[in-house]
Design a protein around this motif. Structure first.
Motif, PDB file in Angstrom:
ATOM      1  N   ALA A  26      -1.219   2.080 -12.290  1.00 23.16           N
ATOM      2  CA  ALA A  26      -0.753   0.862 -12.485  1.00 23.16           C
ATOM      3  C   ALA A  26       0.535   0.364 -13.327  1.00 23.16           C
ATOM      4  CB  ALA A  26      -1.972  -0.213 -13.236  1.00 23.16           C
ATOM      5  N   PRO A  27       0.959   1.317 -14.393  1.00 18.14           N
ATOM      6  CA  PRO A  27       2.226   1.155 -14.755  1.00 18.14           C
ATOM      7  C   PRO A  27       3.281   1.362 -13.984  1.00 18.14           C
ATOM      8  CG  PRO A  27       0.786   2.866 -16.225  1.00 18.14           C
ATOM      9  CD  PRO A  27      -0.048   2.293 -15.178  1.00 18.14           C
ATOM     10  N   TYR A  28       3.142   2.095 -12.677  1.00 21.18           N
ATOM     11  CA  TYR A  28       4.240   2.619 -12.203  1.00 21.18           C
ATOM     12  C   TYR A  28       4.456   1.886 -10.908  1.00 21.18           C
ATOM     13  CZ  TYR A  28       3.997   6.517 -15.150  1.00 21.18           C
ATOM     14  OH  TYR A  28       3.989   7.339 -16.373  1.00 21.18           O
ATOM     15  N   VAL A  29       3.563   0.682 -10.742  1.00 25.16           N
ATOM     16  CA  VAL A  29       3.747  -0.369  -9.456  1.00 25.16           C
ATOM     17  C   VAL A  29       4.065  -1.555  -9.961  1.00 25.16           C
ATOM     18  CG1 VAL A  29       2.161   1.240  -8.227  1.00 25.16           C
ATOM     19  CG2 VAL A  29       1.143  -0.754  -9.406  1.00 25.16           C
ATOM     20  N   PRO A  30       4.767  -2.537  -9.159  1.00 22.69           N
ATOM     21  CA  PRO A  30       5.006  -3.746  -9.456  1.00 22.69           C
ATOM     22  C   PRO A  30       4.000  -4.860  -9.412  1.00 22.69           C
ATOM     23  CG  PRO A  30       5.853  -3.481  -7.339  1.00 22.69           C
ATOM     24  CD  PRO A  30       5.284  -2.115  -7.715  1.00 22.69           C
ATOM     25  N   PHE A  31       2.594  -4.293  -9.411  1.00 23.43           N
ATOM     26  CA  PHE A  31       1.412  -5.134  -9.413  1.00 23.43           C
ATOM     27  C   PHE A  31       0.738  -5.417 -10.664  1.00 23.43           C
ATOM     28  CE2 PHE A  31       1.709  -2.641  -5.347  1.00 23.43           C
ATOM     29  CZ  PHE A  31       2.807  -3.453  -4.668  1.00 23.43           C
ATOM     30  N   GLY A  32      -0.166  -6.101 -10.664  1.00 24.20           N
ATOM     31  CA  GLY A  32      -1.141  -6.036 -11.797  1.00 24.20           C
ATOM     32  C   GLY A  32      -2.084  -5.201 -11.523  1.00 24.20           C
ATOM     33  N   LYS A  33      -3.045  -5.009 -12.414  1.00 30.38           N
ATOM     34  CA  LYS A  33      -4.215  -4.039 -12.107  1.00 30.38           C
ATOM     35  C   LYS A  33      -5.373  -4.258 -11.096  1.00 30.38           C
ATOM     36  CE  LYS A  33      -4.804  -1.114 -16.236  1.00 30.38           C
ATOM     37  NZ  LYS A  33      -5.702  -0.784 -17.364  1.00 30.38           N
TER      38      LYS A  33
ATOM     39  N   GLU B 149       0.784  -1.285  -0.196  1.00 32.67           N
ATOM     40  CA  GLU B 149      -0.181  -0.114  -0.120  1.00 32.67           C
ATOM     41  C   GLU B 149       0.951   1.553   0.128  1.00 32.67           C
ATOM     42  OE1 GLU B 149      -3.771  -1.924   2.412  1.00 32.67           O
ATOM     43  OE2 GLU B 149      -2.340  -0.823   3.269  1.00 32.67           O
ATOM     44  N   LYS B 150       2.026   1.253   0.721  1.00 32.00           N
ATOM     45  CA  LYS B 150       2.924   2.538   0.708  1.00 32.00           C
ATOM     46  C   LYS B 150       3.588   2.765  -0.681  1.00 32.00           C
ATOM     47  CE  LYS B 150       4.248   1.941   5.557  1.00 32.00           C
ATOM     48  NZ  LYS B 150       5.222   1.619   6.548  1.00 32.00           N
ATOM     49  N   VAL B 151       3.614   1.830  -1.265  1.00 38.28           N
ATOM     50  CA  VAL B 151       4.156   1.948  -2.717  1.00 38.28           C
ATOM     51  C   VAL B 151       2.999   2.584  -3.632  1.00 38.28           C
ATOM     52  CG1 VAL B 151       4.756   0.673  -5.003  1.00 38.28           C
ATOM     53  CG2 VAL B 151       5.905  -0.231  -2.811  1.00 38.28           C
ATOM     54  N   ILE B 152       2.064   2.216  -3.463  1.00 37.79           N
ATOM     55  CA  ILE B 152       0.587   2.955  -4.270  1.00 37.79           C
ATOM     56  C   ILE B 152       0.781   4.464  -3.606  1.00 37.79           C
ATOM     57  CG2 ILE B 152      -1.770   3.128  -4.878  1.00 37.79           C
ATOM     58  CD1 ILE B 152      -1.576  -0.147  -4.727  1.00 37.79           C
ATOM     59  N   TYR B 153       0.659   4.353  -2.447  1.00 40.02           N
ATOM     60  CA  TYR B 153       0.268   5.744  -1.780  1.00 40.02           C
ATOM     61  C   TYR B 153       1.476   6.581  -2.083  1.00 40.02           C
ATOM     62  CZ  TYR B 153      -0.440   9.342   1.995  1.00 40.02           C
ATOM     63  OH  TYR B 153      -0.453  10.287   2.639  1.00 40.02           O
ATOM     64  N   LYS B 154       2.828   6.520  -2.602  1.00 43.14           N
ATOM     65  CA  LYS B 154       3.695   7.424  -3.147  1.00 43.14           C
ATOM     66  C   LYS B 154       3.493   7.910  -4.261  1.00 43.14           C
ATOM     67  CE  LYS B 154       7.384   5.278  -0.258  1.00 43.14           C
ATOM     68  NZ  LYS B 154       8.672   4.681  -0.078  1.00 43.14           N
ATOM     69  N   LEU B 155       2.586   7.149  -5.169  1.00 41.12           N
ATOM     70  CA  LEU B 155       2.166   7.829  -6.410  1.00 41.12           C
ATOM     71  C   LEU B 155       1.005   8.590  -6.464  1.00 41.12           C
ATOM     72  CD1 LEU B 155       2.615   4.348  -8.379  1.00 41.12           C
ATOM     73  CD2 LEU B 155       4.255   6.455  -8.498  1.00 41.12           C
ATOM     74  N   LEU B 156       0.174   8.559  -5.307  1.00 41.50           N
ATOM     75  CA  LEU B 156      -1.066   9.386  -5.436  1.00 41.50           C
ATOM     76  C   LEU B 156      -0.828  10.738  -5.137  1.00 41.50           C
ATOM     77  CD1 LEU B 156      -3.160   6.878  -3.477  1.00 41.50           C
ATOM     78  CD2 LEU B 156      -3.318   7.090  -5.786  1.00 41.50           C
ATOM     79  N   SER B 157      -1.763  11.765  -5.232  1.00 39.09           N
ATOM     80  CA  SER B 157      -1.801  13.039  -4.762  1.00 39.09           C
ATOM     81  C   SER B 157      -2.938  13.391  -3.955  1.00 39.09           C
ATOM     82  CB  SER B 157      -1.873  13.843  -6.159  1.00 39.09           C
ATOM     83  OG  SER B 157      -1.957  15.188  -5.951  1.00 39.09           O
ATOM     84  N   LYS B 158      -2.508  14.652  -3.191  1.00 37.84           N
ATOM     85  CA  LYS B 158      -3.800  15.135  -2.423  1.00 37.84           C
ATOM     86  C   LYS B 158      -4.702  16.182  -3.246  1.00 37.84           C
ATOM     87  CE  LYS B 158      -1.704  14.722   1.850  1.00 37.84           C
ATOM     88  NZ  LYS B 158      -1.961  15.247   3.607  1.00 37.84           N
ATOM     89  N   THR B 159      -4.087  16.446  -4.456  1.00 39.47           N
ATOM     90  CA  THR B 159      -4.681  17.685  -5.296  1.00 39.47           C
ATOM     91  C   THR B 159      -5.366  17.065  -6.507  1.00 39.47           C
ATOM     92  OG1 THR B 159      -2.587  18.343  -6.148  1.00 39.47           O
ATOM     93  CG2 THR B 159      -3.463  19.595  -4.051  1.00 39.47           C
ATOM     94  N   MET B 160      -4.410  16.082  -7.111  1.00 38.44           N
ATOM     95  CA  MET B 160      -5.196  15.473  -8.401  1.00 38.44           C
ATOM     96  C   MET B 160      -5.704  14.049  -8.288  1.00 38.44           C
ATOM     97  SD  MET B 160      -2.761  15.858 -11.880  1.00 38.44           S
ATOM     98  CE  MET B 160      -1.947  14.249 -11.613  1.00 38.44           C
ATOM     99  N   LEU B 161      -6.928  13.732  -8.789  1.00 36.45           N
ATOM    100  CA  LEU B 161      -7.377  12.394  -8.780  1.00 36.45           C
ATOM    101  C   LEU B 161      -6.710  11.758 -10.130  1.00 36.45           C
ATOM    102  CD1 LEU B 161     -11.219  13.665  -9.016  1.00 36.45           C
ATOM    103  CD2 LEU B 161     -10.105  12.311  -7.295  1.00 36.45           C
ATOM    104  N   LYS B 162      -6.644  10.569  -9.740  1.00 39.88           N
ATOM    105  CA  LYS B 162      -5.687   9.419 -10.498  1.00 39.88           C
ATOM    106  C   LYS B 162      -6.437   8.195 -10.783  1.00 39.88           C
ATOM    107  CE  LYS B 162      -0.840  11.014  -9.942  1.00 39.88           C
ATOM    108  NZ  LYS B 162       0.553  10.723  -9.547  1.00 39.88           N
TER     109      LYS B 162
END
Length: 180
Positions: free
Chosen positions: A143-150, A124-137
């Motif tokens: 998915a392209p930036y994490v080592p897991f499947g969709k 979850e920390k891996v994903i958290y680092k890619l998220l933003s507080k101001t921009m919806l993703k």
């Protein structure tokens, strides 16, 4: 609780003042954003020091010795050449780390908000680092930036939503995620 460590901000400002090139007709720029503070100092690194040496804290060359001595005597800096190392140490427990960018004409330090959400798993920390507080993703932007499947990424985001860390907006293909 400090959103940005005061000592890190002080180090970034002191570095910008002590190490800037004063003969360039430019100003130190401090920009405040929802997710952090950016400090940009005019002038690149002094001759004889590489970006790797500067960022690792192994080597520092005083560009403005008199100004550095004044800052030292006033207690704004403790030991010369330890600013970047201290900033990194202050963010050791944070999920999001400071960003340092060195170019030929400027040095930029981005101090993010201090985040220590300890109830997150390592995945979850891996994903958290890619998220933003101001921009919806969307999932396709994550998915392209994490080592897991969709499917695993979607499951982790759903779990983070249940924990109250992530807000989930929309449904189906229009689902987007943002840090609460």
């Amino acid at each position: 609780m400090e959103k940005i460590p005061q000592a890190a901000f002080r180090e970034a400002i002191a570095n910008a003042l002590i190490h800037r090139v004063w003969d360039i007709d430019s100003h130190i720029r401090v920009s405040m954003f929802d997710d952090g503070i950016e400090v940009v100092s005019p002038g690149g690194l002094p001759a004889g020091i590489t970006a790797e040496e500067y960022l690792s804290g192994k080597l520092s060359v005083l560009r403005n010795r008199n100004l550095a001595n004044v800052f030292y005597r006033l207690g704004f800096v403790e030991i010369f050449g330890t600013g970047i190392t201290r900033i990194k140490q202050l963010y050791a427990e944070s999920l999001i780390k400071p960003d340092f960018e060195v170019s030929e004409n400027a040095i930029k330090i981005m101090l993010p908000l201090f985040e220590t959400n300890v109830n997150l798993t390592e995945d979850e920390k891996v994903i958290y680092k890619l998220l933003s507080k101001t921009m919806l993703k969307s999932i396709s932007e994550i998915a392209p930036y994490v080592p897991f499947g969709k499917s695993k990424t979607t499951h982790l985001l759903k779990t983070m939503g249940e924990k109250g860390v992530v807000a989930v907006e929309g449904k189906g293909r229009g689902t987007k995620y943002i840090i609460k």
